[in-house]
Design a protein around this motif. Structure first.
Motif, PDB file in Angstrom:
ATOM      1  N   ILE A 147       0.855  -1.192   0.000  1.00 57.16           N
ATOM      2  CA  ILE A 147       0.000   0.000   0.000  1.00 57.16           C
ATOM      3  C   ILE A 147       0.887   1.235   0.000  1.00 57.16           C
ATOM      4  O   ILE A 147       1.778   1.374   0.848  1.00 57.16           O
ATOM      5  CB  ILE A 147      -0.931   0.023   1.226  1.00 57.16           C
ATOM      6  N   HIS A 148       0.648   2.117  -0.957  1.00 56.23           N
ATOM      7  CA  HIS A 148       1.387   3.383  -0.989  1.00 56.23           C
ATOM      8  C   HIS A 148       0.426   4.500  -0.580  1.00 56.23           C
ATOM      9  O   HIS A 148      -0.374   4.971  -1.398  1.00 56.23           O
ATOM     10  CB  HIS A 148       1.937   3.655  -2.390  1.00 56.23           C
ATOM     11  N   PRO A 149       0.493   4.956   0.666  1.00 61.89           N
ATOM     12  CA  PRO A 149      -0.501   5.898   1.179  1.00 61.89           C
ATOM     13  C   PRO A 149      -0.111   7.369   1.038  1.00 61.89           C
ATOM     14  O   PRO A 149      -0.816   8.242   1.555  1.00 61.89           O
ATOM     15  CB  PRO A 149      -0.577   5.511   2.658  1.00 61.89           C
ATOM     16  N   THR A 150       1.001   7.647   0.379  1.00 63.83           N
ATOM     17  CA  THR A 150       1.443   9.038   0.239  1.00 63.83           C
ATOM     18  C   THR A 150       1.577   9.377  -1.243  1.00 63.83           C
ATOM     19  O   THR A 150       1.031   8.716  -2.108  1.00 63.83           O
ATOM     20  CB  THR A 150       2.768   9.264   0.985  1.00 63.83           C
ATOM     21  N   GLY A 151       2.305  10.405  -1.564  1.00 64.59           N
ATOM     22  CA  GLY A 151       2.494  10.833  -2.939  1.00 64.59           C
ATOM     23  C   GLY A 151       3.153  12.201  -2.963  1.00 64.59           C
ATOM     24  O   GLY A 151       3.369  12.830  -1.922  1.00 64.59           O
ATOM     25  N   SER A 152       3.447  12.665  -4.170  1.00 65.39           N
ATOM     26  CA  SER A 152       4.136  13.950  -4.299  1.00 65.39           C
ATOM     27  C   SER A 152       3.183  15.140  -4.244  1.00 65.39           C
ATOM     28  O   SER A 152       3.637  16.278  -4.089  1.00 65.39           O
ATOM     29  CB  SER A 152       4.918  13.984  -5.625  1.00 65.39           C
ATOM     30  N   HIS A 153       1.883  14.878  -4.367  1.00 59.11           N
ATOM     31  CA  HIS A 153       0.891  15.974  -4.343  1.00 59.11           C
ATOM     32  C   HIS A 153      -0.127  15.678  -3.244  1.00 59.11           C
ATOM     33  O   HIS A 153      -0.886  14.720  -3.334  1.00 59.11           O
ATOM     34  CB  HIS A 153       0.189  16.106  -5.696  1.00 59.11           C
ATOM     35  N   ILE A 154      -0.155  16.520  -2.224  1.00 59.32           N
ATOM     36  CA  ILE A 154      -0.993  16.262  -1.063  1.00 59.32           C
ATOM     37  C   ILE A 154      -2.478  16.219  -1.432  1.00 59.32           C
ATOM     38  O   ILE A 154      -3.263  15.494  -0.810  1.00 59.32           O
ATOM     39  CB  ILE A 154      -0.724  17.306   0.047  1.00 59.32           C
ATOM     40  N   GLU A 155      -2.861  16.978  -2.458  1.00 61.78           N
ATOM     41  CA  GLU A 155      -4.274  16.993  -2.821  1.00 61.78           C
ATOM     42  C   GLU A 155      -4.742  15.671  -3.418  1.00 61.78           C
ATOM     43  O   GLU A 155      -5.946  15.404  -3.483  1.00 61.78           O
ATOM     44  CB  GLU A 155      -4.563  18.141  -3.803  1.00 61.78           C
ATOM     45  N   LYS A 156      -3.804  14.815  -3.830  1.00 58.80           N
ATOM     46  CA  LYS A 156      -4.143  13.515  -4.392  1.00 58.80           C
ATOM     47  C   LYS A 156      -4.096  12.387  -3.359  1.00 58.80           C
ATOM     48  O   LYS A 156      -4.322  11.229  -3.704  1.00 58.80           O
ATOM     49  CB  LYS A 156      -3.190  13.170  -5.540  1.00 58.80           C
ATOM     50  N   MET A 157      -3.809  12.719  -2.111  1.00 60.50           N
ATOM     51  CA  MET A 157      -3.575  11.707  -1.083  1.00 60.50           C
ATOM     52  C   MET A 157      -4.822  11.472  -0.230  1.00 60.50           C
ATOM     53  O   MET A 157      -5.315  12.392   0.423  1.00 60.50           O
ATOM     54  CB  MET A 157      -2.381  12.113  -0.210  1.00 60.50           C
ATOM     55  N   TRP A 158      -5.308  10.264  -0.260  1.00 56.73           N
ATOM     56  CA  TRP A 158      -6.395   9.815   0.623  1.00 56.73           C
ATOM     57  C   TRP A 158      -5.904   9.915   2.063  1.00 56.73           C
ATOM     58  O   TRP A 158      -4.693   9.715   2.316  1.00 56.73           O
ATOM     59  CB  TRP A 158      -6.735   8.384   0.256  1.00 56.73           C
ATOM     60  N   PRO A 159      -6.770  10.199   3.042  1.00 57.43           N
ATOM     61  CA  PRO A 159      -6.307  10.432   4.416  1.00 57.43           C
ATOM     62  C   PRO A 159      -5.603   9.230   5.041  1.00 57.43           C
ATOM     63  O   PRO A 159      -5.950   8.076   4.779  1.00 57.43           O
ATOM     64  CB  PRO A 159      -7.606  10.746   5.173  1.00 57.43           C
ATOM     65  N   ARG A 160      -4.638   9.526   5.876  1.00 61.47           N
ATOM     66  CA  ARG A 160      -3.860   8.473   6.538  1.00 61.47           C
ATOM     67  C   ARG A 160      -4.754   7.531   7.333  1.00 61.47           C
ATOM     68  O   ARG A 160      -4.597   6.305   7.282  1.00 61.47           O
ATOM     69  CB  ARG A 160      -2.830   9.098   7.468  1.00 61.47           C
ATOM     70  N   LYS A 161      -5.688   8.094   8.111  1.00 60.43           N
ATOM     71  CA  LYS A 161      -6.517   7.243   8.969  1.00 60.43           C
ATOM     72  C   LYS A 161      -7.362   6.274   8.146  1.00 60.43           C
ATOM     73  O   LYS A 161      -7.656   5.161   8.601  1.00 60.43           O
ATOM     74  CB  LYS A 161      -7.418   8.114   9.853  1.00 60.43           C
ATOM     75  N   LYS A 162      -7.714   6.663   6.920  1.00 59.38           N
ATOM     76  CA  LYS A 162      -8.485   5.760   6.066  1.00 59.38           C
ATOM     77  C   LYS A 162      -7.602   4.637   5.538  1.00 59.38           C
ATOM     78  O   LYS A 162      -8.055   3.488   5.413  1.00 59.38           O
ATOM     79  CB  LYS A 162      -9.133   6.541   4.926  1.00 59.38           C
TER      80      LYS A 162
END
Length: 300
Positions: A147-162
């Motif tokens: 699972i890759h839960p991050t990315g280079s653009h914060i607006e494309k990142m689903w929340p950590r808790k999810k």
């Protein structure tokens, strides 16, 4: 452009810094090579994945200055700071300017169209030439979900808790979820005790590729590692904020699927603002189940 390509004795391809863009541009590199052209690739991504792209003459960004003025043609996706410096006569080709990029479609198909229609290549493939080294045990851990839960653009990142809740649900289904984060992101994620026990970080992209290649599945945001998993042939589920973005940028090599938020908003700006709320963990799990059934109809 075809004539310039055929007449160029030395060709360089300067890659973007982003992992996903580089993997997509390698489609053009692969097509050039299979049609007999010799070229040099400048890319930290390809350099780090040298064993995964065998036979490529690749140099990293540190070597660009030493190669100034050595190439009759320089090819880029978009303009880069060093492109013109590498070209002996300043001849630089930016492929986003071609007609293929003016019509909505997937990035792979656009690049294939450039190879075929603009460069006149006859032997065409959609693949980017990546291969799994023989010491990698492809999908050996079939219950492991990278699972890759991050990315280079914060607006494309689903929340950590999810993502953490998703991992817990996967554990209940007898899967082994792992959270892949960059070393610079690790400390923040370690503060979440539920995430910490599943956390993995690697200094080299080649080690990330090995982890993904030996996993049974991949789930992630709209980011470069999704393209990497797809190119390697690992079934890939990608989370996108909007269907139009997914149409162009979804991982599109191996078996894969996308999951989108519920269509609660008509205005695109609102979709982008609230998609993280509208995309639920249950919908991601359902999409994962469908992907699994496509891969193995027995549902094992």
């Amino acid at each position: 452009m075809k004539a310039k390509l055929e007449g160029a004795a030395s060709i360089a391809v300067v890659m973007p810094t982003a992992i996903g863009d580089t993997l997509l541009m390698m489609v053009l590199v692969n097509n050039l090579i299979r049609n007999g052209y010799r070229l040099t690739v400048f890319s930290w991504v390809v350099k780090d994945l040298a064993d995964w792209f065998p036979g490529i003459d690749v140099r990293n960004e540190c070597e660009q200055q030493d190669a100034a003025g050595q190439f009759e043609l320089v090819i880029q996706l978009r303009a880069t700071p060093c492109g013109k410096a590498l070209a002996a006569s300043g001849e630089v080709c930016e492929i986003v300017g071609f007609d293929a990029f003016q019509v909505p479609g997937h990035m792979i198909d656009m690049i294939v169209a450039v190879a075929r229609d603009e460069f006149g290549l006859a032997d065409i493939t959609r693949h980017n030439g990546i291969t799994v080294p023989n010491w990698i045990r492809f999908r050996a851990y079939e219950r492991r979900v990278a699972i890759h839960p991050t990315g280079s653009h914060i607006e494309k990142m689903w929340p950590r808790k999810k993502f953490v809740a998703l991992a817990q649900k996967l554990v209940q289904r007898d899967f082994q979820p792992t959270l892949l984060v960059a070393p610079c992101e690790r400390q923040t994620w370690l503060m979440d005790k539920d995430a910490a026990q599943r956390l993995h970080s690697f200094e080299r992209l080649a080690d990330v590729a090995a982890w993904i290649a030996e996993s049974g599945w991949f789930i992630g945001n709209d980011s470069g590692l999704g393209h990497l998993a797809s190119a390697l042939g690992v079934p890939t589920l990608s989370l996108f904020m909007r269907r139009g973005i997914a149409r162009t940028w979804r991982p599109n090599w191996g078996r894969g699927a996308i999951v989108l938020p519920y269509n609660l908003f008509v205005v695109g700006a609102l979709k982008e603002r609230y998609w993280k709320l509208a995309l639920t963990g249950s919908s991601v799990l359902r999409s994962f189940d469908r992907l699994r059934l496509e891969e193995d109809p027995r549902g094992s």
